[in-house]
Design an enzyme around this catalytic site. Structure first.
Site, mmCIF file in Angstrom:
data_model
loop_
_atom_site.group_PDB
_atom_site.id
_atom_site.type_symbol
_atom_site.label_atom_id
_atom_site.label_comp_id
_atom_site.label_asym_id
_atom_site.label_seq_id
_atom_site.Cartn_x
_atom_site.Cartn_y
_atom_site.Cartn_z
ATOM 1 N N GLY A 1 1.029 -0.718 0.191
ATOM 2 C CA GLY A 1 0.074 0.138 0.058
ATOM 3 C C GLY A 1 1.156 1.711 0.094
ATOM 4 O O GLY A 1 0.474 2.063 -0.520
ATOM 5 N N ASN B 1 -7.851 4.180 8.940
ATOM 6 C CA ASN B 1 -7.062 3.374 9.520
ATOM 7 C C ASN B 1 -8.077 2.731 11.273
ATOM 8 O O ASN B 1 -7.799 2.165 11.381
ATOM 9 C CB ASN B 1 -6.059 2.311 8.936
ATOM 10 N N GLN C 1 -7.598 0.167 3.520
ATOM 11 C CA GLN C 1 -8.489 -0.448 4.899
ATOM 12 C C GLN C 1 -9.463 -0.998 4.269
ATOM 13 O O GLN C 1 -10.266 -1.546 5.534
ATOM 14 C CB GLN C 1 -8.236 0.834 5.664
ATOM 15 N N SER D 1 -3.581 -2.789 -0.452
ATOM 16 C CA SER D 1 -2.568 -4.433 -0.288
ATOM 17 C C SER D 1 -3.229 -5.063 0.440
ATOM 18 O O SER D 1 -4.331 -5.252 0.932
ATOM 19 C CB SER D 1 -1.989 -3.544 1.742
ATOM 20 N N HIS E 1 -1.924 -7.413 2.524
ATOM 21 C CA HIS E 1 -1.671 -8.043 3.985
ATOM 22 C C HIS E 1 -3.345 -7.396 4.784
ATOM 23 O O HIS E 1 -2.928 -7.884 6.199
ATOM 24 C CB HIS E 1 -0.104 -7.475 4.578
ATOM 25 N N CYS F 1 2.245 2.667 12.982
ATOM 26 C CA CYS F 1 3.013 3.446 12.662
ATOM 27 C C CYS F 1 3.873 4.520 13.949
ATOM 28 O O CYS F 1 4.615 5.026 13.732
ATOM 29 C CB CYS F 1 2.605 3.827 11.576
HETATM 30 C C1 LIG Z 1 -1.414 -0.334 5.857
HETATM 31 C C2 LIG Z 1 -2.142 0.980 5.201
HETATM 32 C C3 LIG Z 1 -1.434 1.572 4.505
HETATM 33 C C4 LIG Z 1 0.043 0.970 4.079
HETATM 34 O O1 LIG Z 1 0.008 -0.495 2.888
HETATM 35 P P1 LIG Z 1 1.312 -0.916 3.741
HETATM 36 O O2 LIG Z 1 1.014 -2.509 2.640
HETATM 37 O O3 LIG Z 1 1.392 -1.123 5.054
HETATM 38 O O4 LIG Z 1 2.540 0.115 3.242
HETATM 39 C C5 LIG Z 1 -1.538 3.003 3.874
HETATM 40 N N1 LIG Z 1 -2.789 3.050 3.957
HETATM 41 C C6 LIG Z 1 -4.035 2.400 4.717
HETATM 42 C C7 LIG Z 1 -4.666 3.151 5.028
HETATM 43 C C8 LIG Z 1 -3.566 1.657 5.309
HETATM 44 O O5 LIG Z 1 -4.233 1.162 6.428
#
Ligand SMILES: *Cc1c(COP(=O)(O)O)cnc(C)c1O
Length: 384
Positions: free
Chosen positions: A73, A151, A179, A199, A201, A325
């Protein structure tokens, strides 16, 4: 993770589903070829890659050629912003104060390259008013970027309306749907988006793989330079196992979404009601706004969230204090501060996020634990 442990941090990351692991294993072992190779090994890898692209396209309601795989992401967000600024020249980027750091810190970087960044603030519920955002659009605006679901609070933003405002002015619109993807429908035409980040995961796929949807005809600079991978826009030998796993995870999420999300929503609502009945001085952040079905963000008066998080951890319960984060840092959540919470309430926030594997028994255990933990910390604070 043993069976006594309770994982309620699915907005940070999610467990890999066995069906996803099975697909990944195939592309790590038997079908290990380079998808660009012309022999049978290459064809097998290419087939897995293109199948995954079709699964993603089905889930997003777009054409497979509009899906570009990335390392996650964060990379998708970086590409959308930097790649837009590169072709449209430095100008104004209109985004919100509650975006993920993958967007906010990229905007800061673009400011250093001559862009002007407008951060629109949400209302007290954490919801961005399209009218407030519209007032910030001008003829120099080169991009609008608004997340679909926050998120931390789970609040769903009115991206469809914002997308219309942008389109009417011919401004490209990026949506960080990392998210929301897999939790609620994410259809690019309904969002009115030209660029969408997702993303793996966050929906029971592997870490380190994501995608950027790029609407056909949208101008965007290539991200990495090298071979002709990903339509010549993102060079680098593809992470075939990760991508195949992402495809399977997206497919599973799409077929199970409705049933699973209503179960999660009922669990989340029980958790919320149970906590509000058991502990006084608790407020739900994002209350009254449309929210993801799985997320509950609370502020507990008179308690530090890090203390609660660690106490929960000792009981085998994983929750989050604000965004992952910023975990480890003392800074209160930028999202809650932007919503107008004072620093003390923002510093007493906890996020419970449910997902695959969450059960009613786990929810009851948390409702049972929290009052004792809160009492302990409030007594300590009162006695000091
Ligand atoms: C987790 C997240 C990201 C980052 O994604 P990654 O795959 O972990 O780099 C970006 N934006 C939002 C809203 C997220 O929840």
């Amino acid at each position: 993770m043993n069976s006594a442990q309770i994982y309620l941090d699915h907005n940070a990351t999610t467990p890999l589903r066995p069906e996803v692991l099975a697909v990944m294993q195939r592309y790590l072992t038997e079908d290990f070829g380079n998808a660009s190779s012309l022999h049978a090994f290459g064809h097998a890898a290419r087939a897995g890659l293109e199948d995954a692209r079709v699964f993603l396209a089905d889930a997003l309601g777009c054409a497979p050629a509009e899906v570009h795989f990335t390392s996650g992401g964060t990379e998708a967000d970086n590409w959308a912003l930097v790649g837009s600024a590169a072709v449209r020249g430095p100008g104004r980027i209109v985004t919100t104060a509650i975006e993920h750091h993958a967007v906010l810190h990229t905007c800061r970087h673009l400011e250093s390259l001559g862009c002007e960044v407008c951060l629109v603030r949400p209302d007290r519920r954490g919801w961005v008013d399209p009218g407030v955002l519209e007032a910030r659009l001008d003829e120099h605006t080169i991009l609008v970027s608004v997340m679909h679901a926050n998120n931390e609070t789970g609040v769903l933003q009115p991206v469809a309306e914002i997308g219309q405002l942008a389109r009417r002015r011919g401004i490209p619109f990026h949506v960080d749907a990392v998210q929301s993807f897999g939790k609620v429908p994410v259809q690019v035409d309904q969002l009115g988006a030209d660029l969408v980040s997702v993303s793996a995961h966050k929906l029971n796929g592997p870490k380190g793989v994501g995608a950027l949807y790029v609407r056909a005809g949208t101008r965007l600079a290539p991200w990495t330079h090298g071979g002709g991978h990903e339509g010549g826009r993102r060079a680098g030998t593809e992470n075939t196992a990760g991508i195949a796993g992402f495809g399977r995870a997206a497919q599973l999420a799409q077929t199970e979404q409705q049933g699973r999300q209503s179960v999660l929503e009922a669990l989340r609502n029980r958790l919320e009601a149970g906590i509000l009945a058991a502990v006084d001085g608790v407020q739900v952040n994002g209350q009254g706004a449309p929210r993801l079905p799985n997320t509950l963000n609370l502020s507990v008066a008179g308690v530090q969230s890090e203390a609660l998080l660690l106490a929960f951890d000792l009981e085998g319960v994983a929750v989050s204090s604000g965004s992952a984060c910023s975990a480890g840092g003392e800074a209160p959540s930028h999202v809650l501060l932007a919503m107008g919470l004072d620093r003390r309430l923002a510093g007493g926030s906890l996020r419970f996020s449910l997902g695959w594997g969450s059960t009613a028994a786990q929810v009851e255990r948390v409702i049972c634990l929290l009052p004792g933990l809160v009492r302990r910390f409030r007594d300590l604070a009162g006695g000091a």
